[in-house]
Design a protein around this motif. Structure first.
Motif, mmCIF file in Angstrom:
data_model
loop_
_atom_site.group_PDB
_atom_site.id
_atom_site.type_symbol
_atom_site.label_atom_id
_atom_site.label_comp_id
_atom_site.label_asym_id
_atom_site.label_seq_id
_atom_site.Cartn_x
_atom_site.Cartn_y
_atom_site.Cartn_z
ATOM 1 N N LEU A 121 -12.011 -0.266 31.543
ATOM 2 C CA LEU A 121 -12.352 0.785 30.333
ATOM 3 C C LEU A 121 -12.082 2.350 29.996
ATOM 4 O O LEU A 121 -11.560 2.640 31.283
ATOM 5 N N SER A 122 -12.225 2.438 28.758
ATOM 6 C CA SER A 122 -12.478 3.810 28.605
ATOM 7 C C SER A 122 -12.812 4.955 29.218
ATOM 8 O O SER A 122 -13.518 4.213 30.128
ATOM 9 N N PRO A 123 -12.633 6.368 29.554
ATOM 10 C CA PRO A 123 -13.433 7.022 30.196
ATOM 11 C C PRO A 123 -14.783 7.194 29.201
ATOM 12 O O PRO A 123 -15.583 7.358 30.529
ATOM 13 N N SER A 124 -14.398 7.036 28.314
ATOM 14 C CA SER A 124 -15.948 7.067 27.503
ATOM 15 C C SER A 124 -17.387 6.005 27.695
ATOM 16 O O SER A 124 -18.357 6.391 28.749
ATOM 17 N N ASN A 176 -9.133 14.227 41.557
ATOM 18 C CA ASN A 176 -7.867 15.022 42.436
ATOM 19 C C ASN A 176 -6.084 14.669 41.489
ATOM 20 O O ASN A 176 -5.890 15.852 41.999
ATOM 21 N N ARG A 177 -6.345 13.966 40.665
ATOM 22 C CA ARG A 177 -5.097 13.629 40.393
ATOM 23 C C ARG A 177 -4.868 15.559 39.260
ATOM 24 O O ARG A 177 -3.691 16.230 38.813
ATOM 25 N N TYR A 178 -6.228 16.019 38.033
ATOM 26 C CA TYR A 178 -5.770 17.118 37.546
ATOM 27 C C TYR A 178 -5.795 18.473 38.499
ATOM 28 O O TYR A 178 -5.263 19.379 38.373
ATOM 29 N N SER A 179 -6.690 18.245 39.423
ATOM 30 C CA SER A 179 -7.014 18.977 40.772
ATOM 31 C C SER A 179 -5.253 19.382 41.558
ATOM 32 O O SER A 179 -5.495 20.556 41.869
ATOM 33 N N ALA A 215 -6.062 17.965 25.178
ATOM 34 C CA ALA A 215 -7.349 17.530 25.240
ATOM 35 C C ALA A 215 -6.512 16.122 25.312
ATOM 36 O O ALA A 215 -6.826 15.021 25.900
ATOM 37 N N ARG A 216 -4.945 15.850 24.479
ATOM 38 C CA ARG A 216 -3.954 14.573 24.151
ATOM 39 C C ARG A 216 -3.852 14.274 26.445
ATOM 40 O O ARG A 216 -3.660 13.400 26.618
ATOM 41 N N LYS A 217 -3.208 15.210 27.022
ATOM 42 C CA LYS A 217 -3.045 15.656 27.778
ATOM 43 C C LYS A 217 -4.151 14.941 28.716
ATOM 44 O O LYS A 217 -3.769 14.273 29.644
ATOM 45 N N VAL A 218 -5.133 15.640 29.259
ATOM 46 C CA VAL A 218 -6.427 15.286 29.829
ATOM 47 C C VAL A 218 -6.589 13.350 29.827
ATOM 48 O O VAL A 218 -7.195 12.784 30.226
ATOM 49 N N GLU A 219 -6.773 13.318 27.886
ATOM 50 C CA GLU A 219 -6.830 12.204 28.280
ATOM 51 C C GLU A 219 -5.980 10.587 28.315
ATOM 52 O O GLU A 219 -6.404 9.924 29.111
ATOM 53 N N LYS A 220 -4.687 11.068 28.510
ATOM 54 C CA LYS A 220 -3.778 10.439 29.178
ATOM 55 C C LYS A 220 -3.814 9.923 30.706
ATOM 56 O O LYS A 220 -4.117 8.952 31.350
ATOM 57 N N LEU A 221 -3.925 11.775 31.183
ATOM 58 C CA LEU A 221 -4.004 11.464 33.097
ATOM 59 C C LEU A 221 -5.466 9.951 33.132
ATOM 60 O O LEU A 221 -6.320 9.685 34.080
ATOM 61 N N ALA A 222 -7.340 10.249 32.275
ATOM 62 C CA ALA A 222 -8.144 10.023 32.586
ATOM 63 C C ALA A 222 -7.581 8.751 31.732
ATOM 64 O O ALA A 222 -8.384 7.244 32.688
ATOM 65 N N LEU A 223 -7.143 7.917 31.610
ATOM 66 C CA LEU A 223 -7.041 6.472 30.947
ATOM 67 C C LEU A 223 -6.492 6.112 32.094
ATOM 68 O O LEU A 223 -6.716 4.563 32.562
#
Length: 142
Positions: A36-39, A115-118, A20-28
């Motif tokens: 805006l935050s992802p949420s 695209n980034r996580y894929s 979750a922390r790593k995904v959050e970093k990519l999302a941010l």
């Protein structure tokens, strides 16, 4: 150290939070262009796509507590991106023109994030991961 080398690598809580922390970093990083935050961005997209949506439905779709949705809405109202209307016991949430105008850019951010996580995981593995995570979250149902 790699997550898989940690002393707690076999613990669901530890590995889920590390992911979750790593995904959050990519999302941010992906959502930074709209400040805006992802949420906040996901909530604004829902409202822009379904004007007049009720906070209860936002909480259900975003899998958040109603109090969290209220805080997100308040922040987006302060940025003049959303407005709430009240009619009896019902509250409806609408995008402002400024919020509605952001929808194409928000979708671009979402696409960039995908695209980034894929690119990192591969399209097939990322699709399977997301599907499995959703299925597992439904099974835990807490």
């Amino acid at each position: 150290m790699k997550t898989s080398d940690s002393k707690y690598c076999k613990c669901l809580y530890f590995t889920a939070n590390a992911l979750a922390r790593k995904v959050e970093k990519l999302a941010l990083e992906s959502w930074s262009k709209v400040s805006l935050s992802p949420s906040h961005a996901y909530l604004l997209m829902l409202v822009a796509e379904e004007p007049g949506i009720q906070p209860t439905f936002l909480a259900e779709h975003l899998q958040l507590q109603p109090s969290t949705v209220t805080r997100l809405i308040e922040k987006l109202e302060s940025k003049k991106l959303l407005v709430r209307t009240y009619g009896g016991k019902l509250t409806n949430v609408y995008p402002t023109p400024k919020g509605k105008d952001m929808l194409p850019t928000l979708k671009e951010c979402l696409y960039e994030f995908y695209n980034r996580y894929s690119d990192i995981l591969g399209k097939d593995e990322s699709a399977k991961l997301v599907q499995n995570m959703g299925r597992i979250a439904d099974k835990l149902g807490v």
